[in-house]
Design an enzyme around this catalytic site. Sequence first.
Site, PDB file in Angstrom:
ATOM      1  N   ALA A 266       7.167   0.313   8.324  1.00 16.76           N
ATOM      2  CA  ALA A 266       7.162   1.203   9.493  1.00 16.76           C
ATOM      3  C   ALA A 266       6.321   2.468   9.376  1.00 16.76           C
ATOM      4  CB  ALA A 266       8.596   1.593   9.829  1.00 16.76           C
ATOM      5  N   GLY A 270       3.769   4.848  13.703  1.00 16.98           N
ATOM      6  CA  GLY A 270       2.966   4.712  14.926  1.00 16.98           C
ATOM      7  C   GLY A 270       3.456   3.586  15.827  1.00 16.98           C
ATOM      8  N   ASP A 289      10.719   1.326   5.162  1.00 19.86           N
ATOM      9  CA  ASP A 289       9.540   1.522   4.318  1.00 19.86           C
ATOM     10  C   ASP A 289      10.019   1.823   2.904  1.00 19.86           C
ATOM     11  OD1 ASP A 289       6.354   1.986   5.453  1.00 19.86           O
ATOM     12  OD2 ASP A 289       6.771   2.275   3.347  1.00 19.86           O
ATOM     13  N   ASP A 316      12.864  -2.364   0.622  1.00 20.77           N
ATOM     14  CA  ASP A 316      11.759  -3.310   0.525  1.00 20.77           C
ATOM     15  C   ASP A 316      11.914  -4.345   1.642  1.00 20.77           C
ATOM     16  OD1 ASP A 316      10.113  -5.517  -0.157  1.00 20.77           O
ATOM     17  OD2 ASP A 316      10.116  -4.864  -2.248  1.00 20.77           O
ATOM     18  N   CYS A 385      -4.743  -4.234   9.533  1.00 19.68           N
ATOM     19  CA  CYS A 385      -5.982  -3.561   9.962  1.00 19.68           C
ATOM     20  C   CYS A 385      -7.104  -3.984   9.026  1.00 19.68           C
ATOM     21  CB  CYS A 385      -5.799  -2.053  10.011  1.00 19.68           C
ATOM     22  SG  CYS A 385      -5.258  -1.318   8.469  1.00 19.68           S
TER      23      CYS A 385
HETATM   24  C1  LIG Z   1      -0.129  -0.617   7.603  1.00 18.72           C
HETATM   25  S1  LIG Z   1       1.074   0.456   7.049  1.00 18.72           S
HETATM   26  C2  LIG Z   1       2.202   0.493   8.388  1.00 18.72           C
HETATM   27  C3  LIG Z   1       1.730   1.368   9.512  1.00 18.72           C
HETATM   28  C4  LIG Z   1       2.799   1.586  10.573  1.00 18.72           C
HETATM   29  N1  LIG Z   1       3.328   0.346  11.071  1.00 18.72           N
HETATM   30  C5  LIG Z   1       2.286   2.401  11.747  1.00 18.72           C
HETATM   31  O1  LIG Z   1       1.889   1.850  12.746  1.00 18.72           O
HETATM   32  O2  LIG Z   1       2.293   3.627  11.635  1.00 18.72           O
HETATM   33  C6  LIG Z   1       1.957  -0.499   5.888  1.00 18.72           C
HETATM   34  C7  LIG Z   1       3.206   0.146   5.346  1.00 18.72           C
HETATM   35  O3  LIG Z   1       3.887  -0.839   4.576  1.00 18.72           O
HETATM   36  C8  LIG Z   1       4.580  -0.173   3.571  1.00 18.72           C
HETATM   37  N2  LIG Z   1       4.974  -1.172   2.547  1.00 18.72           N
HETATM   38  C9  LIG Z   1       4.292  -1.623   1.482  1.00 18.72           C
HETATM   39  N3  LIG Z   1       5.015  -2.540   0.817  1.00 18.72           N
HETATM   40  C10 LIG Z   1       6.184  -2.675   1.481  1.00 18.72           C
HETATM   41  C11 LIG Z   1       7.355  -3.447   1.281  1.00 18.72           C
HETATM   42  N4  LIG Z   1       7.461  -4.289   0.259  1.00 18.72           N
HETATM   43  N5  LIG Z   1       8.370  -3.303   2.153  1.00 18.72           N
HETATM   44  C12 LIG Z   1       8.276  -2.442   3.200  1.00 18.72           C
HETATM   45  N6  LIG Z   1       7.185  -1.687   3.444  1.00 18.72           N
HETATM   46  C13 LIG Z   1       6.158  -1.803   2.591  1.00 18.72           C
HETATM   47  C14 LIG Z   1       3.625   0.885   3.098  1.00 18.72           C
HETATM   48  O4  LIG Z   1       4.313   1.910   2.444  1.00 18.72           O
HETATM   49  C15 LIG Z   1       2.982   1.327   4.423  1.00 18.72           C
HETATM   50  O5  LIG Z   1       3.642   2.450   4.918  1.00 18.72           O
END
Ligand SMILES: C[S@@+](CC[C@H](N)C(=O)[O-])C[C@H]1O[C@@H](n2cnc3c(N)ncnc32)[C@H](O)[C@@H]1O
EC number: 2.1.1.176
Length: 451
Positions: A266, A270, A289, A316, A385
Amino acid sequence: MIAEGRRRAYQALIRVERDGAYLSVALQEALASTAMDERDRALATEIAYGTLRRQITLDRLLSPLLRRPLSKLDPEVRVILRMSAYQMSWLHRVPAYAAANDAVELAKRHLPQAAPLVNAVLRRYAERAREWQDVLNRDLARASDVERWSVMHSVPTWIVERLVADHGADRALEALRSMNEPAAMSLRVNRLRASREEAIAMLSAEGVQASPGALAQEGLRVQGQVDVTRLQAYRDGVVTIQDEGAMLVAPLLRPEPGMRVVDLCAAPGGKTTHLAELMGDRGEIDAYDVTVAKVRAVRQQAERLRLQSIHPRLGDGRQVTPEGPYDAALVDAPCTGLGVMRRRPDLRYRRRPEDVLQLAQLQRDLLRRACAIVRSGGVVVYATCTLLKEENESVVHAVASDPSAGVRVEDVTSDLPAALGAKMGERAGGFLLWPDWHETDGFFMARLRRL
Ligand SMILES: C[S@@+](CC[C@H](N)C(=O)[O-])C[C@H]1O[C@@H](n2cnc3c(N)ncnc32)[C@H](O)[C@@H]1O
């Protein structure tokens, strides 16, 4: 006296080069002083972003003027040479002598023994600075296409190779050309607090010119570079900074008031907050997150937008075990980020080919988990992205082709804005929004439905 914009750009770039800092963070720190003039701020931003965007190109141009490889020089010298060469070749309103003089002064201040070298190299560079394309065309006459494109567009060869292999040379080249353009600024209007027209008027009252975006109904395009976080309209939760391409993701969940939704990745919130807005802030959104700071960021955004339906949770995403199934899930997965290179120019140099394999495994695991925790008939939206098939279509295919996941991939064409026109590409395994099509970031999005 060294121009303030150059001094601050140096401060940010040396942090990136020497300490591995993220450019956005390093620049924010360098520009922290409120006393700074807007013009100095703009110059510092332009130099810092531009220099990093063109780093591979700059290194190739500078190398013949040096006796030792650039990589063996002190980081201070590398940064001063690159940022000064960038100004001479790309910022035509900056006189070459001003960039060179400030470079020597910067060297005297940060590494005095290197000042003569900086002076000598930049005097020679200045002679050909404007002809950089001709210089490179001659230098690269015998190089492979991949090497030429890598140097010309300042993108590591492995990324060029992957893009060409995945999408063909023409498409890859078009995208590469767009990677070094400054990114447009867009805002999302929180329609629970204002209509798009009202938001435009509020921004205008604060001196910011905005117009309706072409793709998303709640999107606005802002003219120029504005620190939106200082605006009242931002503090009051009327607008959120979000790329217009990113605004196409949340609607794919077909959010409705009262739904129970989970967002497995999350932060910074955004898309979570967009979902809540589209649901009229009625229903439940569990927003996960992995770090306390990231969960805090989601909470802060929800509070700023006055959204009650979001429940930020530390955890996670691969291990989320809800008491009951959700109506819909979003996996906006961590990825190589190659679709956002314009906004995050340092990312391309940080990434390694082996990251793709590791990320793809994590992406599959997150998507599998999402499929397991939605109800029969519920939807899962998978988004990234990045532009690489291994992180996009292949992830969706791996999960959807496994009968135990119990999902099928849906065509999302009818959910996408008509303004995309014919530019839809191949959509069987998901939709890829290319960054050169509509001046957005590059995004991949797919929807799966639980059987
Ligand atoms: C692309 S960003 C998300 C952007 C967000 N959805 C937004 O629109 O603002 C990916 C996110 O996944 C999180 N992440 C990485 N590994 C993860 C996991 N195993 N479980 C949950 N979140 C994770 C990262 O910390 C990061 O904040």
